[in-house]
Motif scaffolding. Sequence first.
Motif, short mmCIF file in Angstrom:
data_model
loop_
_atom_site.label_atom_id
_atom_site.label_comp_id
_atom_site.label_asym_id
_atom_site.label_seq_id
_atom_site.Cartn_x
_atom_site.Cartn_y
_atom_site.Cartn_z
N LEU A 21 0.72 -1.14 0.49
CA LEU A 21 -0.27 -0.18 0.11
C LEU A 21 1.28 1.15 -0.02
N VAL A 22 1.93 1.18 0.55
CA VAL A 22 2.61 2.48 0.96
C VAL A 22 3.49 2.56 -0.50
N LEU A 23 3.91 1.04 -1.52
CA LEU A 23 4.50 1.73 -1.99
C LEU A 23 3.81 2.05 -3.37
N LEU A 24 2.39 1.60 -3.12
CA LEU A 24 1.22 2.05 -4.56
C LEU A 24 1.30 3.58 -4.28
N MET A 25 1.18 3.98 -3.06
CA MET A 25 0.74 5.38 -2.69
C MET A 25 1.94 6.21 -3.07
N SER A 26 3.43 5.80 -2.52
CA SER A 26 4.72 7.00 -3.41
C SER A 26 4.70 5.80 -4.66
N SER A 27 3.71 5.95 -5.28
CA SER A 27 4.00 5.91 -6.91
C SER A 27 4.54 7.11 -7.81
N PRO A 28 3.87 8.22 -7.32
CA PRO A 28 3.92 9.57 -7.68
C PRO A 28 5.26 9.61 -7.70
#
Length: 82
Positions: A21-28
């Motif tokens: 979840l953290v990696l998906l949220m930090s993708s930008p």
Amino acid sequence: MSNKVNKNALRAGTITAGVTLVLLMSSPAFALTRDDGDDPGPGLSVIQTLGLYVAAPIVLFLVIAGLVMVGSKKSDWHYSKN
């Protein structure tokens, strides 16, 4: 034993889901185009990088270690007097 294995599996699944979840949220953060107003500033030179990430932590470690040693010598002196 089975209960412990289930708890460990649940714990591992929770950690994996959280990291995903953290990696998906930090993708930008990995975007190829810059946003308006994005100014990264000048980069650090090799000397500045070594000073910031190598020398500064070593100096900080030595200062803290020195303070601990001085404090322990004072406390040893105090206890040996009594």
